[in-house]
Structures are given as structure tokens and as C-alpha cells.
Design a protein around this motif. Structure first.
Motif, PDB file in Angstrom:
ATOM      1  N   VAL A  80       0.863  -1.182   0.000  1.00 56.73           N
ATOM      2  CA  VAL A  80       0.000   0.000   0.000  1.00 56.73           C
ATOM      3  C   VAL A  80       0.899   1.232   0.000  1.00 56.73           C
ATOM      4  O   VAL A  80       1.788   1.360   0.841  1.00 56.73           O
ATOM      5  N   LEU A 113      -1.502   4.663   3.647  1.00 62.78           N
ATOM      6  CA  LEU A 113      -2.512   3.990   4.475  1.00 62.78           C
ATOM      7  C   LEU A 113      -2.864   4.843   5.690  1.00 62.78           C
ATOM      8  O   LEU A 113      -1.995   5.200   6.488  1.00 62.78           O
ATOM      9  N   SER A 161      -4.514  -9.486   1.223  1.00 64.17           N
ATOM     10  CA  SER A 161      -4.910  -8.190   0.678  1.00 64.17           C
ATOM     11  C   SER A 161      -4.314  -7.959  -0.696  1.00 64.17           C
ATOM     12  O   SER A 161      -3.207  -8.413  -0.994  1.00 64.17           O
ATOM     13  N   HIS A 184      -2.710  -1.483  -3.089  1.00 61.16           N
ATOM     14  CA  HIS A 184      -3.494  -0.288  -3.376  1.00 61.16           C
ATOM     15  C   HIS A 184      -2.604   0.946  -3.344  1.00 61.16           C
ATOM     16  O   HIS A 184      -1.603   0.981  -2.621  1.00 61.16           O
ATOM     17  N   LYS A 188      -5.223   3.801   0.693  1.00 61.25           N
ATOM     18  CA  LYS A 188      -6.194   3.002   1.433  1.00 61.25           C
ATOM     19  C   LYS A 188      -6.503   3.680   2.760  1.00 61.25           C
ATOM     20  O   LYS A 188      -5.604   3.966   3.552  1.00 61.25           O
ATOM     21  N   THR A 224      -9.045   3.142   6.120  1.00 62.79           N
ATOM     22  CA  THR A 224      -9.901   2.141   6.738  1.00 62.79           C
ATOM     23  C   THR A 224     -10.208   2.519   8.177  1.00 62.79           C
ATOM     24  O   THR A 224      -9.323   2.938   8.916  1.00 62.79           O
ATOM     25  N   ARG A 229      -8.915   3.256  -2.228  1.00 56.94           N
ATOM     26  CA  ARG A 229      -9.874   2.337  -1.612  1.00 56.94           C
ATOM     27  C   ARG A 229     -10.192   2.820  -0.196  1.00 56.94           C
ATOM     28  O   ARG A 229      -9.289   3.045   0.624  1.00 56.94           O
ATOM     29  N   ASP A 245     -12.711   1.911   3.190  1.00 61.31           N
ATOM     30  CA  ASP A 245     -13.638   0.932   3.755  1.00 61.31           C
ATOM     31  C   ASP A 245     -13.890   1.191   5.239  1.00 61.31           C
ATOM     32  O   ASP A 245     -13.218   1.989   5.885  1.00 61.31           O
TER      33      ASP A 245
END
Length: 268
Positions: free
Chosen positions: A63, A66, A91, A94, A97, A99, A123, A125
Motif C-alpha cells: 500500500v 494507508l 490483501s 493499493h 487506502k 480504513t 480504496r 472501507d
């Protein structure tokens, strides 16, 4: 070449704050390394500010940037984020990301490049948020019908808000923008999305896609999709919704629709 896993270039945690200007962060580990990360902000109050810099990662499940557990990261000043690598056992790779609730990545005037299998440029989430302004996101790789995604992918009640962005993907089963799951949302304003790649009858590769209760908003934008089962806008399942206004939608491929709505979904 050295193989190394679980590497992190820069980390902010426990309300730590980091500012990087005109910097280069390159996290290797080799193609067989696992879960290497460029920038990581973890926890409320933790923050990283990246200006006019470059971040690159190479490993399985890597990633570039993050934000997790309430951490925040801002990226600006013509910064470039590049991520390559196959998926790890847990995973995909990305570019960006975010989260977890209150986690935030904000990007302006920068570029995100991904070349990993089943990767997303951005991404979000589990209630996180990604904000994009005047930024380009390009993806060059494919996925499969069991690992399909999109360059912009929000799920688990997360949101991605994009204004004046350029999104492009080349590869099967990679869409442009996708909101998946109840309360998940992707908004595109003053933007362009180009998708070149096919999907299947059960899994589309759409320029904009709302599914499983997600919602997409497209305003004053251009959507282009080229490929079999590659729709301009697809809205799938009860509770899913699309709102498209003052926009242009172009498709070119077998079994492709400009607007596809099914199974109790709605569009306007």
C-alpha cells in the motif's frame, strides 16, 4: 535481490505528526515481499503531510499510503504515489487506502499510479473517507471475476469524494468508480473516467457502479467504458442508487449499456 516483508517507509502513531517536503520514499522488499507500506498514519490525532514528494512500493499486498484507526494523511504539491505488486494472501495492493471510522486521506494536485493485480488507486472501507481534488489516478493491470474492483472503490459505509479528477483503467474486471455496501458512496464532480476492459454477465466492469446498497453521484462529468459487459453506469440490487446529472456517458462493447439498473435499484 533481497526479499523483505512488513516494511514501512514512514509511520505516525499515538498522535504523532510528520511533514515531508520534496522527499522520496521508496519501499522495496522485492516482488515476493509481503505487506510493505509507504506512509502509515494510525490512530486519532496521528497525521502525515506530504508535499511535492514521491512514494513508491513494491511487494505483494503493498500500500502506498494507508490511514487507519482514525489517522489522517494529506498529499499535495504534485506528489506522485506509485504501487505495484501482486496480491498477498490477505490483501491486494493499493495506491491509497483508508480504513476505519474517522480515517481520512486528502489528495490535491497529485498523481496516483497503480500497476498491481486487483488493485485500486483509492480504496476506502469501514467508514473511512478519501477526498480527491485535481488529481489523476491511472491503473494498468487486470483482476478476475472473483477479485474485481475499481480505481475508486468505497465499501463498508465509506465514502470517496472526487472533484476535477481524471480516472483511467486498462484491464479486465477493473471499473472506474464503485460504491459497494449500505451507506457506501462515491461522488464524481467535474471529472472524467475512462475504462478499457471487459467484465462478465455476473460481474461488470463499469465506469460508475453502485451495488449492494451503495450510491454513486456523477455531476458534470464524462464517463467512457469500452469492453464487453462494460457499462457506463450500472446500479445493482435493492437500495443501490445512482444520481447522474449534466454528464456524458459513452460505451463501446458487446452487451454494454449506457445505464443498467436491476433488482430493485434506482437511478435518476
Amino acid at each position: 535481490l533481497i526479499t523483505a516483508s512488513n516494511l514501512t517507509g514512514v509511520s505516525a502513531k499515538n498522535a504523532g505528526q510528520v511533514r515531508l517536503n520534496n522527499s522520496t520514499i521508496s519501499v522495496g522488499g522485492g516482488a515476493n515481499g509481503i505487506n510493505n507500506q509507504g506512509l502509515v498514519a494510525t490512530g486519532a490525532g496521528s497525521q502525515i503531510n506530504l508535499v511535492a514528494s514521491e512514494v513508491s512500493t513494491l511487494s505483494k499486498g503493498s500500500v502506498g499510503v494507508l490511514a487507519q484507526g482514525g489517522g489522517t494523511i494529506s498529499i499535495s504539491g504534485a506528489s506522485v504515489i506509485s504501487t505495484t505488486g501482486a496480491s498477498s494472501p490477505t490483501s491486494a495492493s493499493h495506491g491509497l487506502k483508508a480504513t476505519g471510522n474517522a480515517s481520512l486521506i486528502a489528495v490535491s494536485d497529485s498523481e496516483i499510479r497503480t500497476g498491481a493485480v486487483a488493485a485500486s488507486g483509492a480504496r476506502a472501507d469501514d467508514g473511512a473517507q478519501i477526498q480527491l481534488q485535481r488529481t489523476s489516478l491511472s491503473h494498468t493491470s487486470a483482476a478476475t471475476s472473483t477479485s474485481s474492483t475499481a480505481v475508486l472503490h468505497a465499501l463498508g459505509g465509506a465514502s470517496i469524494n472526487a472533484d476535477a479528477v481524471t480516472v483511467s483503467s486498462s484491464g479486465n474486471y477493473i471499473g472506474g468508480a464503485r460504491a459497494e455496501g449500505s451507506a457506501s458512496q462515491v461522488s464524481l464532480r467535474n471529472s472524467s473516467v475512462s475504462v478499457k476492459g471487459s467484465g462478465s454477465v455476473n460481474d461488470f466492469a463499469s465506469a460508475a457502479r453502485a451495488m449492494s446498497g451503495g450510491a454513486v453521484l456523477v455531476d458534470n462529468s464524462t464517463l467512457s467504458a469500452e469492453g464487453t459487459y462494460s457499462h457506463g453506469v450500472s446500479v445493482e440490487g435493492s437500495g443501490s442508487h445512482a444520481n447522474v446529472s449534466a454528464s456524458r456517458v459513452e460505451v463501446g462493447g458487446n452487451r454494454a449499456h449506457g445505464l443498467y439498473v436491476n433488482a430493485g435499484a434506482t437511478a435518476e
